[in-house]
Write an enzyme that holds these catalytic residues in place. Structure first.
Site, PDB file in Angstrom:
ATOM      1  N   LYS A   1      -3.564  -5.311  -6.829  1.00 25.67           N
ATOM      2  CA  LYS A   1      -2.307  -5.378  -6.085  1.00 25.67           C
ATOM      3  C   LYS A   1      -2.365  -4.514  -4.821  1.00 25.67           C
ATOM      4  CE  LYS A   1       0.054  -4.117  -9.757  1.00 25.67           C
ATOM      5  NZ  LYS A   1      -1.008  -4.190 -10.781  1.00 25.67           N
ATOM      6  N   THR A   2      -2.862  -3.302  -4.952  1.00 22.39           N
ATOM      7  CA  THR A   2      -2.981  -2.416  -3.785  1.00 22.39           C
ATOM      8  C   THR A   2      -3.952  -2.988  -2.769  1.00 22.39           C
ATOM      9  OG1 THR A   2      -2.521  -0.492  -5.184  1.00 22.39           O
ATOM     10  CG2 THR A   2      -3.525  -0.081  -3.039  1.00 22.39           C
TER      11      THR A   2
ATOM     12  N   ASP B   1       3.919   1.440  -4.537  1.00 27.45           N
ATOM     13  CA  ASP B   1       3.318   1.187  -5.840  1.00 27.45           C
ATOM     14  C   ASP B   1       4.281   1.657  -6.933  1.00 27.45           C
ATOM     15  OD1 ASP B   1       1.461   0.333  -7.617  1.00 27.45           O
ATOM     16  OD2 ASP B   1       0.039   1.965  -7.299  1.00 27.45           O
TER      17      ASP B   1
ATOM     18  N   THR C   1       3.736  -3.189 -12.584  1.00 27.27           N
ATOM     19  CA  THR C   1       3.177  -3.720 -13.828  1.00 27.27           C
ATOM     20  C   THR C   1       4.275  -4.203 -14.763  1.00 27.27           C
ATOM     21  OG1 THR C   1       3.202  -1.501 -14.821  1.00 27.27           O
ATOM     22  CG2 THR C   1       1.183  -2.178 -13.691  1.00 27.27           C
TER      23      THR C   1
ATOM     24  N   ARG D   1     -10.944  -3.100 -11.701  1.00 28.21           N
ATOM     25  CA  ARG D   1     -11.028  -1.643 -11.666  1.00 28.21           C
ATOM     26  C   ARG D   1     -11.894  -1.122 -12.803  1.00 28.21           C
ATOM     27  NH1 ARG D   1      -5.430   1.175 -11.887  1.00 28.21           N
ATOM     28  NH2 ARG D   1      -5.327   0.349  -9.755  1.00 28.21           N
TER      29      ARG D   1
END
Length: 367
Positions: free
Chosen positions: A88-89, A133, A182, A241
């Site tokens: 997402k980032t 975020d 999330t 990640r």
């Protein structure tokens, strides 16, 4: 508008790391987070062409960006949802680069009061991207403060309190807010409806994780065989990640104990060092399954599970449970968590024939 990716002013790190200063030095926790952030930043794609996976999301965003550029307007506000570590980032940064916009980053917990947000909003230039975020963790006051900023590009500043209180309306430059969460269910309906673009990121198939591994291995100048990539991708829970973290740790092992290449044997040994067993489970995963098995077919609540396992309830729900559910090991119901037949088989146990909670046969023996 300036170079994409630049972040003027202080930038708060993503996540929940507390930046503590002790005896004039950063704590070990903050230094480790710094190290991880630099590593992730170096591997993050900078363009849509380099971004692997999420085909539908990428195609949609590229269309919206192209249309906004043709009209000479800022991109509409975007809400990105999905499990941690799916990109997402990274996508938010790519959107800013594609729009040739400045990228300003913060987190929901860092914005405790409207004043914390007002300074950021008034410093934005036309077309800038503000990325928040964990946006679901904004306080209701700050969330409502964003309403007028998102819709009308203005904010009301209270100068005085009490019956003689005065407010001053400040106009803002049109900007793009990108929120990442999330847990999109925690966002209020009025807040969610103010985002023009809503996109959900899904876990990655193993084939795409292997592509991500090969790209990361090239950037790190590490030799990675096909079977080594398959082994790492198979245990990465569909998360870039995690697979990049595996690569980093296994690279250390390969550097110390081999010629530096990563094959299947090195990958398997590295995963064991990371606490991942032959079934691809972490210690906490197995504790969850064993706790459910002890319940003998009775549903187990999240808080009970958290106390038994020794983890935060939100961590269990956001990090561990999704993988166990996708693997068919855990069943999440309105009354609690249940262990599936597959879960019992993995533990080497037979499922209970009858649950003695008055609900009848929740489990039965296969014919």
């Amino acid at each position: 508008m300036g170079r994409a990716g630049a972040t003027p002013g202080p930038v708060r790190p993503h996540g929940n790391v507390s930046w503590l200063i002790m005896n004039g030095e950063e704590t070990l926790q903050s230094r480790l987070h710094d190290d991880e952030s630099r590593f992730e930043s170096g591997l993050r794609p900078k363009t849509f062409d380099d971004f692997v996976g999420q085909e539908r999301v990428r195609e949609n965003l590229q269309v919206y960006i192209r249309a906004a550029l043709q009209r000479g307007e800022p991109m509409d506000h975007i809400l990105l949802t999905g499990l941690p570590g799916l990109g997402k980032t990274t996508l938010a940064d790519i959107v800013a680069r594609a729009m040739n916009a400045e990228f300003h980053s913060t987190t929901g917990p860092a914005l405790e009061r409207p004043g914390d947000l007002a300074g950021m909003l008034t410093s934005l230039s036309r077309g800038d991207v503000l990325f928040i975020d964990e946006i679901h963790r904004l306080s209701p006051t700050v969330e409502e403060f964003l309403y007028s900023a998102m819709e009308d590009f203005c904010i009301d500043i209270v100068l005085d309190q009490g019956p003689r209180g005065r407010t001053v309306r400040l106009n803002l430059e049109p900007f793009t807010l990108i929120g990442a969460t999330t847990r999109d269910g925690l966002l209020s309906a009025p807040f969610r409806d103010r985002f023009g673009v809503l996109e959900r990121l899904e876990p990655y198939p193993e084939e795409e994780l292997e592509r991500i591994l090969r790209r990361s291995a090239r950037l790190l100048n590490v030799a990675l065989t096909d079977d080594g990539a398959k082994e790492l991708a198979r245990h990465a829970r569909g998360t870039p990640r995690i697979v990049n973290r595996f690569l980093r740790r296994v690279r250390d092992l390969a550097q110390v104990e081999t010629t530096g290449g990563i094959d299947r044997a090195v990958a398997e040994r590295g995963l064991r060092m990371l606490g991942i067993d032959d079934d691809g489970l972490l210690r906490v995963d197995r504790l969850i399954l064993e706790t459910l098995a002890l319940a003998e077919g009775r549903p187990v609540g999240l808080k009970t599970m958290a106390v038994t396992v020794g983890e935060d309830p939100r961590t269990l729900e956001d990090v561990f449970e999704p993988h166990l559910i996708r693997e068919g090991l855990l069943l999440k119901t309105a009354r609690g968590r249940l262990l599936t037949h597959r879960g019992y088989a993995l533990l080497g146990q037979a499922p209970p024939r009858v649950a003695d909670d008055g609900q009848g046969h929740l489990f039965h023996e296969e014919p």
